[in-house]
Design an enzyme around this catalytic site. Structure first.
Site, PDB file in Angstrom:
ATOM      1  N   ASP A 582       0.794  -1.223   0.000  1.00  0.00           N
ATOM      2  CA  ASP A 582       0.000   0.000   0.000  1.00  0.00           C
ATOM      3  C   ASP A 582       0.831   1.281   0.000  1.00  0.00           C
ATOM      4  O   ASP A 582       1.277   1.728  -1.041  1.00  0.00           O
ATOM      5  CB  ASP A 582      -0.978  -0.016   1.184  1.00  0.00           C
ATOM      6  CG  ASP A 582      -2.014  -1.118   1.071  1.00  0.00           C
ATOM      7  OD1 ASP A 582      -1.817  -2.011   0.215  1.00  0.00           O
ATOM      8  OD2 ASP A 582      -3.001  -1.122   1.806  1.00  0.00           O
ATOM      9  N   GLU A 806      -4.110  -6.500  13.527  1.00  0.00           N
ATOM     10  CA  GLU A 806      -3.639  -6.360  12.151  1.00  0.00           C
ATOM     11  C   GLU A 806      -2.144  -6.036  12.104  1.00  0.00           C
ATOM     12  O   GLU A 806      -1.402  -6.540  11.266  1.00  0.00           O
ATOM     13  CB  GLU A 806      -4.440  -5.264  11.450  1.00  0.00           C
ATOM     14  CG  GLU A 806      -4.087  -5.066   9.994  1.00  0.00           C
ATOM     15  CD  GLU A 806      -4.891  -3.947   9.352  1.00  0.00           C
ATOM     16  OE1 GLU A 806      -4.866  -3.852   8.114  1.00  0.00           O
ATOM     17  OE2 GLU A 806      -5.552  -3.166  10.083  1.00  0.00           O
TER      18      GLU A 806
END
EC number: 3.2.1.106
Length: 836
Positions: A582, A806
């Site tokens: 990302d 996460e």
């Protein structure tokens, strides 16, 4: 966005207007008759060329769109009807709705679904909080599976304020339609103080999709005796909701009942339908106690909203039973298949009460024994608490497996990157997907590069599940060999995805992590795995061939991720979402001159795996095609030539780059990017972090490589990547470290510790620590220290919060991002087991 694209691209009508303007403004106005004739002839050629060009474009567009949404012609990697009860009866029913707290469905395009909602009555003024779908911010938690074997048994604990729920299920094989199963839901107070026990409603529901027949039979006071049903896939079946009891007891407990039956409003609307129907005029009246008012579902077995034409019959049914009573209590729901062999049903007692208790305990003990035999955490000296973490990591991943069916949206690759000539997204054919998900609350759908990491864990536990998942993912291959990186299939999945992420672009790749479990299959020697790989090879070959050809870079043996964000004035560094990393910093000014180190390493790994597989299968043509590519990519000289940055002392990306970029406030726009000096130029990208390590992470370097030492240096340096909690994604010394990418986009892969890459690092250190070479001892020492840091921090955060996260802060180790994240963070189990 689609409307904007249509405005920007040239349409046939616009082409005609352009041609008309050319004719009106042509040479005929400026010359004599002869010149005019010549001009008219020339203009005719221009008009014809424009017409042919436009028609050629739309013909090409039509062809590319058709290929983008056409399934690949290679035979399936899975047997025909592999999800049906006839082929895989033990997998037909499952907890394949990971986005709900508790529910089951069949592996079918038109499934029979069951689920649970609950609400604490009288807890607050107004409507009580109705719990149903896993939400990031609903205040429920921690929650997760204590045990889940991925097949026939699970036990989950959910904390909701003053309540503790335990949801359990067990399956019993028999017949031709997936057998029987039973649930037990136990609700208890969190605190030991029982002076003010809350009143709680459980809502058990069944949803059909139009073909099943449900025939409920109601008893006294709204209590369903049972629900009979029939469908082509399930045959005859029956649901029975048993009377609630005290936990661990058989004595019935007084309950109030409500029932509601309607047409199926659509799966994403179930919660709101129930909320909107609740009414406050009901009273719970236990004998000898004061009545309490509660919100209940009004209605009987009148089929609401069916309409005069009976259209509800075609859209399915929604049948829900509400049970309201004081905690603590247990309720059991029993599903029985009518297709048990002749005479077997009479010999089998209903899977409820003490028989259900015995089955649950037997499965729990079997899980514990199998877990230790598989991962040997106790034998390795890990504490009982760490073993509990390992069991929860595995169970949460298995309990997050879903079965999805639907059509995705695909934007075809028009062959010219950045071209304004685009077409609208098209619907992909309806496809099924059996996959684990990264997060039940935030990402309850399939992600391509996550799934390869998921299957590394699942494969150790149940190789058959991995073959099923890989076969389904390879079933998504289009005619060109492309697989979309996010799979948004079905109404429930679509309802939870922002519109801008619904469309998958057929030019964009994703790291080919599915080849990681394939490589493990090659090493394992399981005949069932080998048979699967033989069937899967044409699709694996087509997928990899598309990857290395479509993502080719500007020079031979270089590769570039297609699909970087454009250089917008609000972005510090345009993202590269297809890479999976990302916002990890790339070249500051995107261009076709970029060479992406991580992608080259993924292609090198893929070529190595495919060549080994082709050789083992006797696929001489594929081996001859990919062998030279693999050899060239393995050669350290070419890697050095394209990606070794002497001025940085590490491997790096290459592109049009400057470090002189920053976000500065500029009212009223907010934060905007300002580019200073030195101006961007073609150079290696100074962004020390995970990408710098990729040749080592994927074990592409020889143990005697002169480049291995410098990589170990930066890995072990706390000024760069080393932290007490694991390896940082971006060096603390980088100017991008911890920086936002825009005013509304906090840092993601800019310093946080991620388990998937730390697992790759542990595997690489273990690998080099067991091979002869100058760095053997150091690699082994770093492996031991990094493993202690990673496992220790995940364990501490799990103890403190009850969740796997996460990502983790490199500053204090706290969990960050979404939770629970029992996708690749479950790799902590393999780190504990030292299984790489």
């Amino acid at each position: 966005m689609a409307r904007g694209e249509r405005r920007r691209r040239g349409t046939p009508a616009e082409g005609a207007r352009i041609a008309e303007r050319v004719v009106r403004g042509g040479p005929a106005r400026r010359g004599g008759a002869a010149r005019g004739a010549v001009g008219r002839a020339a203009l005719g050629v221009v008009v014809l060329s424009l017409a042919l060009g436009l028609s050629g474009f739309w013909l090409l567009a039509w062809h590319r769109v058709r290929r983008a949404v056409t399934l690949h012609s290679a035979p399936s990697a899975l047997p025909p009807d592999s999800s049906s009860p006839a082929v895989a009866p033990d997998l037909f029913w499952g907890t394949y709705r990971p986005h709900v707290y508790f529910g089951m469905k069949t592996r079918s395009p038109k499934p029979l679904l069951t689920g649970l909602m609950w609400a604490q009555q009288g807890a607050t003024a107004g409507t009580p909080k109705l719990r149903h779908t896993c939400e990031q911010g609903d205040g429920v938690g921690p929650y997760g599976w204590e045990f889940h074997d991925g097949l026939s048994f699970g036990r989950q604990h959910i904390q909701d304020g003053a309540l503790r729920l335990t949801t359990e299920f067990v399956k019993r094989p028999g017949g031709q339609h997936g057998g029987d199963w039973s649930w037990r839901v136990t609700v208890e107070p969190q605190a030991s103080d029982t002076s003010a026990l809350p009143l709680v409603s459980l809502f058990f529901y069944v949803v059909t999709d139009g073909k099943e027949v449900l025939v409920p039979e109601v008893g006294a006071k709204g209590q369903l005796k049972f629900i009979s049903g029939h469908s082509s896939e399930l045959g005859d079946f029956r649901f029975t909701l048993m009377p609630p009891t005290h936990p661990g007891d058989t004595a019935p407990k007084y309950s109030s009942y409500n029932v509601f039956w309607s047409s199926n409003p659509g799966l994403p609307l179930l919660t709101e339908m129930v909320k909107s129907r609740l009414r406050s005029w009901f009273q719970h009246r236990p004998p000898g106690a004061s009545p309490e008012r509660y919100l209940g579902l009004p209605g009987s077995l009148k089929w609401e909203d069916r309409g005069p034409s009976g259209q509800g019959q075609g859209q399915g049914q929604f049948l829900i039973q509400q049970v309201t009573l004081k905690v603590p209590f247990s309720v059991e729901l029993v599903f029985e298949s009518g297709s048990a062999r002749a005479g077997e049903r009479q010999a089998l007692a209903q899977l409820a009460g003490s028989l259900l208790t015995q089955a649950l305990e037997s499965h729990a003990e079997a899980f514990r024994e199998r877990f230790e035999k598989t991962f040997q955490l106790k034998k390795k000296g890990l504490s009982s608490e760490e073993q509990v973490l390992g069991q929860a990591a595995l169970s949460g991943l298995l309990g997050g497996i879903g079965y999805f069916y639907g059509q995705g949206l695909v934007l075809a690759d028009m062959g010219v990157e950045g071209s304004e000539q685009k077409v609208d997204p098209a619907l992909f054919p309806p496809v099924p997907l059996f996959t684990a998900v990264p997060s039940r609350s935030f990402f309850p759908r399939g992600f391509l590069w996550d799934e390869g990491f998921h299957q590394l864990v699942i494969q150790r536990w149940d190789p058959r599940l991995t073959r099923e998942a890989l076969g389904h993912w390879l079933g998504l291959l289009n005619a060109d060999g492309w697989i979309g990186r996010e799979q948004v299939l079905g109404d429930e999945a679509r309802a939870r995805v922002p519109p801008e992420f619904l469309v998958q672009r057929a030019a964009h790749a994703n790291p080919p992590t599915l080849l990681l479990p394939v490589a493990h299959m090659l090493e394992g020697g399981d005949p069932a795995d080998f048979a699967f790989l033989r069937r899967a090879f044409p699709r694996l070959h087509a997928w990899f061939s598309w990857l290395y050809k479509s993502q080719a870079g500007p020079v031979p043996l270089s590769y570039r991720w297609r699909g970087r964000d454009p250089a917008l004035p609000t972005l510090l560094n345009p993202k590269t979402l297809p890479s999976g990393l990302d916002d990890y910093p790339r070249a500051s000014h995107p261009s076709a001159s970029e060479r992406h180190l991580d992608l080259r390493c993924w292609v090198a790994l893929g070529a190595r795996v495919l060549v080994r597989l082709a050789e083992q299968l006797g696929e001489a043509e594929a081996a001859a095609e990919l062998g030279p590519l693999a050899a060239s990519l393995e050669a350290e000289e070419s890697l050095d030539e394209l990606h070794w940055a002497p001025e940085l002392g590490v491997f790096a990306d290459f592109g049009n780059h400057t470090k002189a970029v920053q976000l500065k406030p500029r009212p009223p726009q907010g934060l905007v990017r300002v580019v200073g000096r030195p101006h961007p130029r073609l150079q290696y990208v100074d962004a020390l972090g995970y990408i710098s390590l990729f040749p080592m992470l994927l074990r592409l370097l020889d143990p005697n490589s002169s480049r291995l030492g410098p990589l170990l240096d930066v890995l072990a340096d706390s000024r760069h990547l080393w932290s007490p909690f694991g390896l940082r994604s971006l060096a603390a010394s980088s100017p991008f470290y911890g920086q936002r990418n825009s005013e509304h986009d906090p840092p993601y892969w800019r310093g946080a510790v991620w388990l998937n890459v730390n697992y790759l690092a542990l595997g690489a250190l273990y690998h080099y620590g067991h091979l002869e070479g100058p760095h053997r001892a150091r690699a082994a020492k770093l492996h031991s220290e990094l493993r202690a840091n990673v496992v220790g921090n995940v364990w501490r955060q799990y103890q403190a919060t009850g969740f796997l996260w996460e990502q983790y802060s490199d500053r204090d180790g706290r969990g960050m991002g979404c939770r629970p994240f029992q996708g690749w963070t479950s790799l902590v189990l393999l780190a504990m087991a030292e299984d790489y």
